[in-house]
Design a protein around this motif. Structure first.
Motif, short mmCIF file in Angstrom:
data_model
loop_
_atom_site.label_atom_id
_atom_site.label_comp_id
_atom_site.label_asym_id
_atom_site.label_seq_id
_atom_site.Cartn_x
_atom_site.Cartn_y
_atom_site.Cartn_z
N ILE A 56 -64.98 1.97 20.14
CA ILE A 56 -63.58 1.86 19.70
C ILE A 56 -62.62 2.53 20.68
O ILE A 56 -61.44 2.66 20.41
N GLY A 57 -63.16 2.98 21.80
CA GLY A 57 -62.31 3.53 22.84
C GLY A 57 -62.16 5.02 22.81
O GLY A 57 -61.31 5.57 23.53
N ASN A 58 -62.95 5.72 22.07
CA ASN A 58 -62.91 7.18 22.11
C ASN A 58 -63.61 7.67 23.36
O ASN A 58 -64.61 7.11 23.78
N ILE A 59 -63.05 8.73 23.94
CA ILE A 59 -63.62 9.29 25.17
C ILE A 59 -64.83 10.11 24.83
O ILE A 59 -64.73 11.11 24.09
N LEU A 60 -65.99 9.71 25.38
CA LEU A 60 -67.22 10.46 25.16
C LEU A 60 -67.34 11.57 26.17
O LEU A 60 -67.73 12.71 25.84
N CYS A 61 -67.04 11.26 27.41
CA CYS A 61 -67.04 12.27 28.47
C CYS A 61 -66.15 11.80 29.61
O CYS A 61 -65.92 10.62 29.76
N ILE A 62 -65.68 12.74 30.42
CA ILE A 62 -64.77 12.44 31.54
C ILE A 62 -64.96 13.49 32.61
O ILE A 62 -65.22 14.67 32.32
N ASN A 63 -64.90 13.09 33.88
CA ASN A 63 -65.13 14.05 34.96
C ASN A 63 -63.86 14.83 35.27
O ASN A 63 -62.79 14.60 34.71
N GLN A 64 -64.02 15.76 36.21
CA GLN A 64 -62.92 16.67 36.53
C GLN A 64 -61.70 15.94 37.10
O GLN A 64 -60.56 16.30 36.84
N ARG A 65 -61.95 14.87 37.87
CA ARG A 65 -60.83 14.12 38.44
C ARG A 65 -59.98 13.50 37.34
O ARG A 65 -58.74 13.48 37.41
N GLY A 66 -60.63 13.03 36.28
CA GLY A 66 -59.89 12.46 35.16
C GLY A 66 -59.06 13.50 34.45
O GLY A 66 -57.94 13.24 34.01
N VAL A 67 -59.66 14.71 34.31
CA VAL A 67 -58.92 15.79 33.67
C VAL A 67 -57.67 16.12 34.48
O VAL A 67 -56.57 16.30 33.95
N GLU A 68 -57.84 16.20 35.82
CA GLU A 68 -56.71 16.56 36.69
C GLU A 68 -55.58 15.54 36.59
O GLU A 68 -54.40 15.88 36.46
N LEU A 69 -55.93 14.28 36.65
CA LEU A 69 -54.88 13.25 36.67
C LEU A 69 -54.20 13.11 35.32
O LEU A 69 -53.01 12.81 35.24
N SER A 70 -54.92 13.30 34.23
CA SER A 70 -54.33 13.10 32.90
C SER A 70 -53.39 14.24 32.52
O SER A 70 -52.46 14.05 31.76
N GLY A 71 -53.69 15.45 33.04
CA GLY A 71 -52.88 16.60 32.68
C GLY A 71 -53.32 17.27 31.40
O GLY A 71 -52.75 18.30 31.00
N TYR A 72 -54.31 16.69 30.72
CA TYR A 72 -54.85 17.29 29.50
C TYR A 72 -56.10 18.10 29.87
O TYR A 72 -56.72 17.89 30.91
N SER A 73 -56.48 19.00 28.93
CA SER A 73 -57.73 19.73 29.13
C SER A 73 -58.90 18.83 28.72
O SER A 73 -58.73 17.84 28.03
N GLU A 74 -60.09 19.27 29.12
CA GLU A 74 -61.27 18.46 28.81
C GLU A 74 -61.50 18.42 27.31
O GLU A 74 -61.88 17.39 26.75
N SER A 75 -61.20 19.52 26.65
CA SER A 75 -61.39 19.55 25.19
C SER A 75 -60.41 18.64 24.49
O SER A 75 -60.73 18.05 23.46
N GLU A 76 -59.17 18.55 25.06
CA GLU A 76 -58.18 17.64 24.47
C GLU A 76 -58.59 16.20 24.66
O GLU A 76 -58.27 15.32 23.85
N LEU A 77 -59.28 15.92 25.76
CA LEU A 77 -59.64 14.54 26.08
C LEU A 77 -60.89 14.10 25.33
O LEU A 77 -60.96 12.95 24.86
#
Length: 838
Positions: A56-77
């Protein structure tokens, strides 16, 4: 999210989970990233975003580059729905479609945009593949996203730049083409299509060499070679339109990106025409200034106009001296039969284009000769149509004084209405025609004025020679009339005098050429000397004392019928009658006959008047000689004649020099300078005549023969006042100096005049004469204590005026102080600068 076009779905082998599916989402994530240490390392260090989504499009995991570009923390993502948190609303629908494909096991490539926590937009190129279990059940999707924000920004700027460039070239009035290395047009604007003469959609793919003349196509390659060297190439060439029409253009070509070339072409037809017209105008003005014959100038002008406007036939007509007809002076391309037809038609309110324009004094535009009512003259219209003339635009040539001189006309062989440029061209041509005509007539008038001046000088010189030689009166008079006939190119010249005792005419002299002619017994005035009273023209001449010119002997109503028939029998067609005046009274007239010739000009009538005055002067002088046969009177007259002749010699030399200078100026077309010379000649002639009159009285006083003027003045005053009650006194201050003879004569005459005036009008008791010399001036004072007078009142006679003239001749000043009952004081002051006294 935007799918790439024309990208197609790809079907890689699904990534199979190595761990049991029952472990749930955490187990799936570990299966995606923890199976191999290399994958873990790549996940952490990749400069691309790597993330995993559930169904359904929920984020299961994301790397550090994704965290940097989104501006959110990993826990928020982690666990957040990517559609709600990151994707732009307008990309969500497409993204869900892609997710549906992934759930079916299809891999996809796409473009997507994130809105970061800082509200920035990040563009990605993405690829996603599904992760499937051993049973081919969907576990998650693995996505890789590459940040292409900078590229997208550059592409957007490029797109806007291209749109702006396209807008700019579309609104440009110049033709713009972009061509490739082979000279094929890949882009062009509307102005370029119009210049080429083809639709805009046909412009792309057209070889640019199609617009070159065949003999100039090699220049295209040569110019491309220069362009490859990095320089901008500018030149002019002839552009060939699709219909074969050739247009002069100004070209600027430069190299642009991608191996293409941009060419900007400007139609310079109007500029070329303007340059050609300016050159033609300068040429015509040069011809006018250098004295080229008028007909040649106007023919050249017509040819210039015909070059400017294709299919034009230009002409210039001059108003005939009769004021009714037009004469064709220029029309190099018009049929001769048509010019003769124009000359035959009188001007009027309905006389074609030229005849009507000359009659109205305003432009006449006829766009269709066939239907225009101004051409309702059957033979005129039919003649024009016969020669293929169907439109006619005529402009009157009006002088600077508002007088119609003629017309300038442009014909066309098809019905046509003038444009604003055509009307401007007509106005320019008309202006040049006016300048040429007025300059020609001014030169003719200048030549005529020179003839008048030469004739006057010649006659005056001849009269003075006659005075010195005293020939027989009849011979002298005949020679004078011959001079008149020669200068005016006349058939004959006849002098008639009025016998006031019986009011009849007496023939005084008759010449034809240089020969005397015996009287013709058939002349009406010989047969009946009183018949002149039946001639209206002669009655007017004797009444008004002004010349009478007959321009057409057949139609002139001011001639008696008997005289008309007599003159016609001798071939006379025109004549002048010039009154001979003595003391303002008409004493007779001189008749000057002509055959075919142009109308009399004012300058010729003026010359005839001047010569008639000279003839009358000669008659008077000869009559004076006849009445003064006594030896003493005759001797005195001869002495006077010799003195006048000698006195005027220098003046006549100046006149001749000025006339020769005027002739040179006329040859060199320096009109103003010629006028100045002629004016000086006239002034010299008048001054010479005044000098002749003055010379009659300018005899050296007898009183100066034996001494200086001071002694002579004292002697004259004493002798004049001897035996009267007038007391005289004399006072000399300073040392007496030598004075020029002219000064002595003038001072003596001034002293005599002051004494005479005092004795005649003032009744003084005392008259004082004082002469003073100092280092700066000489001062002569003449005082009386008589009645005096008002200096500002008008005083007839030559006394006071003569005093002033004599003082002015010596460069001094004259001061006269007087009042009623207070006497008069005359003071003459002359400068003493050494040279004056020498």
């Amino acid at each position: 999210m935007r799918a790439r076009a024309p990208a197609q779905p790809v079907h890689p082998e699904p990534i199979r989970n190595l761990q049991p599916a029952a472990r749930g989402q955490q187990v799936a994530c570990h299966a995606a990233v923890d199976n191999e240490s290399a994958a873990k390392h790549l996940f952490k260090l990749s400069r691309d975003v790597i993330l995993s989504l559930d169904r359904i499009g929920n984020i299961l995991c994301i790397n550090q580059r994704g965290v940097e570009l989104s501006g959110y923390s990993e826990s928020e993502l982690r666990g957040a729905n990517i559609f709600e948190l990151l994707l732009l609303p307008e990309d969500r629908e497409l993204a869900r479609g892609l997710l549906a494909d992934l759930l079916e096991g299809k891999a996809r490539q796409y473009q997507v945009r994130w809105r970061t926590k800082a509200n920035a937009i990040v563009h990605f190129d993405g690829a996603s593949v599904p992760l499937l279990s051993d049973r081919r059940q969907f576990l998650s999707t693995l996505c890789t996203l590459r940040d292409v924000t900078e590229r997208k920004s550059a592409e957007e700027k490029l797109r806007k730049s291209e749109e702006k460039y396209r807008d700019l070239i579309e609104i440009s009035p110049d033709a713009i083409y972009v061509v490739d290395a082979d000279g094929i047009c890949v882009l062009g604007n509307r102005a370029g299509a119009e210049l080429a003469g083809i639709p805009e959609d046909e412009l792309i793919g057209t070889p640019i060499t199609n617009t070159y003349l065949p003999e100039e196509r090699h220049l295209f390659r040569e110019r491309l070679t220069k362009l490859r060297m990095g320089s901008i190439v500018r030149f002019e060439r002839k552009f060939v339109r699709k219909n074969g029409e050739i247009v002069p253009v100004e070209v600027s070509v430069s190299a642009i990106r991608g191996g293409y070339f941009q060419a900007i072409l400007r139609d310079v037809s109007e500029r070329k025409k303007a340059e050609a017209l300016l050159t033609a105008e300068k040429r015509v003005l040069e011809m006018i200034a250098t004295g080229v014959p008028l007909k040649q100038i106007l023919n050249a002008l017509c040819l210039f106009i015909e070059e400017q406007r294709s299919r034009t036939l230009a002409s210039v007509l001059l108003l005939n001296p009769d004021g009714v007809h037009l004469d064709c002076i220029a029309g190099p391309s018009l049929p001769k039969e048509w010019t003769q037809q124009m000359e035959a038609l009188p001007i009027g309110p309905c006389a074609g284009s030229c005849g009507t324009a000359a009659y109205r004094g305003s432009p006449v535009i006829v766009s269709d000769i066939m239907t225009d009512p101004l051409w309702d003259v059957p033979e005129h219209r039919s003649a024009a149509l016969k020669h293929g003339l169907q439109a006619s635009w005529s402009n009157p040539v009006v002088s600077s004084k508002g007088k119609v001189l003629g017309t300038f006309c442009m014909y066309y062989r098809e019905p046509r209405t003038p444009t604003s440029q055509d009307l401007e061209l007509i106005e320019l041509a008309t202006h040049l025609v006016r300048v040429a005509i007025e300059r020609d007539r001014a030169q003719e008038a200048l030549r005529a004025s020179e003839q008048v001046a030469r004739g006057q000088v010649e006659a005056l010189t001849y009269s003075l020679d006659v005075l010195a030689t005293a020939p027989a009166p009849d011979k002298f008079l005949g020679q004078m009339l011959s001079t008149i006939g020669r200068l005016l190119d006349a058939q004959s010249v006849i002098l008639w005098l009025l016998d006031q005792s019986n009011d009849s005419l007496v023939l005084r002299a008759w010449t034809e050429g240089t020969n005397f002619v015996k009287l013709d017994a058939e002349h009406p005035f010989i047969k009946n000397p009183s018949s002149w009273k039946e001639d209206p023209g002669l009655r007017e001449l004797f009444f008004s004392g002004v010349p009478v010119a007959c321009e057409d002997i057949d139609r002139d109503p001011d001639i008696s019928e008997e005289l008309r028939e007599y003159l016609k029998s001798g071939g006379t067609k025109r004549f002048l009658r010039i009154p001979t005046l003595v003391g303002g009274q008409v004493k007779g007239f001189i008749g000057i006959r002509h055959g075919d010739r142009r109308p009399y000009r004012p300058e010729e009538i003026e010359l005839a008047q001047a010569l008639a005055h000279q003839a009358m002067l000669a008659i008077q002088l000869n009559e004076f000689a006849e009445r003064s046969r006594q030896a003493a009177v005759l001797e005195e007259r001869n002495r006077m004649a010799r003195d006048i002749h000698d006195t005027l010699a220098q003046g006549f030399t100046g006149v001749i020099v000025q006339l020769e200078a005027a002739e040179d100026a006329i040859v060199c077309c320096r009109r103003k300078e010629a006028n100045r010379h002629l004016q000086r000649a006239s002034q010299l002639a008048r001054q010479s005549l005044n000098e002749a009159r003055r010379s009659v009285h300018a005899l050296r006083p007898q009183a100066l023969q034996g001494g200086n003027f001071w002694d002579a003045l004292k002697r004259i005053i004493k002798n004049t006042t001897a035996g009267t009650a007038l007391h005289t006194s004399f006072n000399l201050r300073g040392k007496m100096r030598h004075l020029p003879l002219r000064w002595q004569e003038n001072l003596l005459h001034i002293g005599q005049e002051a004494l005479t005036n005092a004795l005649k009008y003032a009744r003084p008791r005392n008259f004082e004469t004082r002469l003073t010399f100092n280092t700066k001036e000489l001062r002569l004072e003449l005082r009386d204590d008589g009645d005096g007078f008002k200096v500002k009142e008008r005083h007839d006679g030559l006394g006071l005026a003569g005093m002033r003239e004599r003082v002015e001749q010596m460069g001094g000043t004259l001061k006269i102080t007087s009042a009623r009952g207070k006497g008069t004081d005359v003071v003459v002051t002359l400068p003493d600068n050494g040279d004056s006294m020498s």
